[in-house]
Design a protein around this motif. Structure first.
Motif, short mmCIF file in Angstrom:
data_model
loop_
_atom_site.label_atom_id
_atom_site.label_comp_id
_atom_site.label_asym_id
_atom_site.label_seq_id
_atom_site.Cartn_x
_atom_site.Cartn_y
_atom_site.Cartn_z
N PRO A 138 -32.14 22.78 23.75
CA PRO A 138 -30.85 21.96 22.72
C PRO A 138 -30.63 22.57 20.99
CG PRO A 138 -33.22 21.04 23.31
CD PRO A 138 -33.07 21.70 23.55
N GLN A 139 -29.66 22.55 21.14
CA GLN A 139 -28.56 23.56 20.48
C GLN A 139 -29.48 23.52 19.25
OE1 GLN A 139 -24.54 23.18 20.59
NE2 GLN A 139 -24.10 24.42 18.87
N GLN A 140 -29.57 22.17 18.61
CA GLN A 140 -30.68 22.31 16.82
C GLN A 140 -31.93 22.96 16.91
OE1 GLN A 140 -29.23 19.82 19.40
NE2 GLN A 140 -31.23 18.11 19.14
N VAL A 141 -32.64 23.53 17.97
CA VAL A 141 -33.32 24.10 17.95
C VAL A 141 -33.04 25.62 16.99
CG1 VAL A 141 -35.60 25.01 18.99
CG2 VAL A 141 -34.76 22.55 19.78
N PHE A 142 -31.61 26.48 17.48
CA PHE A 142 -31.79 27.04 17.31
C PHE A 142 -29.97 27.51 15.38
CE2 PHE A 142 -32.74 27.57 21.68
CZ PHE A 142 -34.20 28.20 21.78
N GLY A 154 -26.22 44.32 24.53
CA GLY A 154 -24.58 43.36 24.88
C GLY A 154 -24.01 42.63 24.05
N SER A 155 -24.65 42.37 22.53
CA SER A 155 -24.31 41.34 21.77
C SER A 155 -24.44 41.31 20.74
CB SER A 155 -24.18 39.87 22.55
OG SER A 155 -23.62 39.06 21.44
N ALA A 156 -24.19 41.83 19.75
CA ALA A 156 -24.87 41.68 18.42
C ALA A 156 -25.28 39.57 17.79
CB ALA A 156 -23.88 41.73 16.93
N PHE A 157 -24.75 38.71 18.44
CA PHE A 157 -25.00 37.57 17.95
C PHE A 157 -25.97 37.42 18.71
CE2 PHE A 157 -20.45 36.78 17.83
CZ PHE A 157 -19.96 36.36 16.97
N ALA A 158 -26.91 36.42 17.68
CA ALA A 158 -28.41 36.39 18.16
C ALA A 158 -28.69 34.92 17.22
CB ALA A 158 -29.11 37.11 17.64
N TYR A 159 -30.12 34.51 17.98
CA TYR A 159 -29.99 33.37 17.49
C TYR A 159 -31.81 33.78 17.29
CZ TYR A 159 -26.32 31.52 21.21
OH TYR A 159 -24.73 30.86 21.41
N THR A 160 -31.80 32.16 16.00
CA THR A 160 -33.19 32.90 15.65
C THR A 160 -33.55 30.92 15.67
OG1 THR A 160 -32.09 34.07 13.71
CG2 THR A 160 -34.13 32.44 13.56
N HIS A 161 -34.68 30.80 16.28
CA HIS A 161 -36.12 29.48 16.49
C HIS A 161 -36.36 29.48 14.96
CE1 HIS A 161 -38.73 26.49 17.90
NE2 HIS A 161 -38.53 26.87 18.95
N VAL A 162 -35.43 27.48 14.46
CA VAL A 162 -36.17 27.35 13.89
C VAL A 162 -37.36 27.20 13.04
CG1 VAL A 162 -35.46 25.20 12.20
CG2 VAL A 162 -33.34 26.11 13.63
N VAL A 163 -37.88 26.29 13.88
CA VAL A 163 -39.34 26.29 14.16
C VAL A 163 -40.65 27.76 13.87
CG1 VAL A 163 -41.38 25.13 14.70
CG2 VAL A 163 -39.09 24.01 15.22
N LYS A 164 -40.09 28.68 14.73
CA LYS A 164 -41.10 29.84 15.00
C LYS A 164 -40.51 30.82 14.14
CE LYS A 164 -42.16 28.71 19.87
NZ LYS A 164 -43.96 28.70 19.61
N GLU A 165 -39.60 30.61 13.74
CA GLU A 165 -38.61 31.68 12.21
C GLU A 165 -38.41 32.83 12.67
OE1 GLU A 165 -41.16 30.48 8.98
OE2 GLU A 165 -39.79 29.72 8.30
N CYS A 166 -37.60 33.27 14.27
CA CYS A 166 -38.17 34.63 14.63
C CYS A 166 -36.87 34.54 15.93
CB CYS A 166 -39.17 34.89 15.52
SG CYS A 166 -39.48 33.88 16.91
N ILE A 167 -35.92 35.66 15.69
CA ILE A 167 -35.11 35.60 16.43
C ILE A 167 -35.89 35.53 18.26
CG2 ILE A 167 -32.99 37.88 17.75
CD1 ILE A 167 -32.89 38.68 15.01
N VAL A 168 -34.77 34.50 19.52
CA VAL A 168 -35.15 34.99 20.75
C VAL A 168 -34.03 35.82 21.40
CG1 VAL A 168 -36.52 32.87 20.52
CG2 VAL A 168 -34.05 32.81 20.83
N ALA A 169 -35.08 35.81 22.27
CA ALA A 169 -34.25 36.61 23.54
C ALA A 169 -33.41 36.17 24.37
CB ALA A 169 -35.24 37.33 24.69
#
Length: 313
Positions: free
Chosen positions: A148-152, A127-142
């Motif tokens: 909150p935006q600052q989490v990613f 669907g999209s090549a844009f991805a969000y990484t969880h700052v604390v968990k340090e992994c890309i999320v689905a």
């Protein structure tokens, strides 16, 4: 006579879908549109294990767990408004109890592992090549689940990242089922919230990634969902009012191209019979004593018998 669209001719696949084949669709909401239509016409379509997922890395993640014989853990869960959700699943998959959710998603993972042994065709929609990484968990999320935006942190994936991750996933999949037919496609849904230019960069990245995957895996094909809407129909008449999502006419057009490409002759007859049956059932009269109701029941029974013959019952 004027021609108002390209009428792209998609070559007939050598790996046809038969009436009895098990099918698995994973990926974006556009993939779900196609699979739901096949379900309506009684094809054997398996459920998406993680729900609607847009980015390719998250799509590959469950196969990574299967390859390493791992499961989801409580570290994969977040609590949002008194509901527990998984960062690797769509928001529709949730539970009020953390352990119940964990059991549910690990059960779905086991089902996917089992299904891979028997499924005949796997369709994967990026669907999209844009991805969000969880700052604390340090992994890309689905899914960000409206946290909150600052989490990613947000970024666009690279072609190498996508093709490398999916090469590993395909190695795992084909080790489990060497005869599986695999088809990639790109969703025509426009992710306008990223920006028009950014959406084009994203779709280009996905297309180039799939091309790289195809070059290194002989059992992988491409179906041009994206091109059929954006280059063939190429008109906002075929989009919903948000100008981002293809409307029902566009979905039906792509679906018709899909069945022409992948269904064998008998399966197309089966689909058309089920389409007739589906239409009849939408118009059942309220008065069960009427001649109209009796005639309708006769027609339904006749088509059911024809469908049973096609299935060899």
């Amino acid at each position: 006579m004027h021609q108002y669209h390209l009428n792209i001719q998609v070559p007939k696949s050598l790996n046809n879908i038969t009436i009895d084949d098990e099918l698995l669709f994973i990926g974006s909401c556009f993939s779900e549109h196609i699979s739901n239509k096949l379900k309506d016409y009684n094809f054997n379509v398996m459920e998406q294990p993680n729900g609607i997922v847009f980015n390719p890395i998250s799509l590959a993640y469950p196969f990574k767990l299967i390859a390493q014989n791992l499961q989801y853990t409580t570290d994969d869960l977040v609590q949002v408004n008194n509901l527990w959700k998984s960062i690797h699943h769509h928001g529709s998959i949730h539970h009020s109890n953390q352990l119940d959710l964990l059991n549910k998603i690990n059960s779905n993972l086991q089902t996917l592992r089992n299904n891979l042994m028997t499924v005949k065709h796997l369709f994967i929609t990026f669907g999209s090549a844009f991805a969000y990484t969880h700052v604390v968990k340090e992994c890309i999320v689905a899914n960000c689940h409206k946290l909150p935006q600052q989490v990613f942190t947000k970024r666009i994936l690279t072609i190498n990242e996508i093709s490398n991750e999916w090469s590993k996933a395909l190695d795992c999949i084909l080790q489990i089922n060497p005869n599986l037919n695999i088809v990639f496609t790109v969703s025509p849904v426009k992710h306008l919230r990223d920006g028009v230019h950014e959406n084009n960069l994203s779709k280009s990245t996905l297309l180039l990634s799939i091309e790289s995957i195809i070059q290194s895996h002989k059992r992988v094909q491409y179906f041009p969902s994206y091109e059929l809407v954006n280059d063939d129909l190429r008109d906002y008449r075929f989009y919903n009012s948000d100008l981002a999502h293809p409307n029902q006419m566009a979905i039906d057009y792509v679906f018709d191209k899909f069945i022409e490409t992948y269904l064998d002759e008998k399966a197309i007859i089966y689909l058309n019979k089920n389409k007739q049956l589906h239409a009849l059932k939408q118009h059942i009269p309220r008065d069960i004593e009427s001649k109209e109701f009796s005639k309708l029941q006769e027609n339904i029974e006749k088509i059911n018998q024809e469908i049973s013959k096609l299935k060899g019952r």
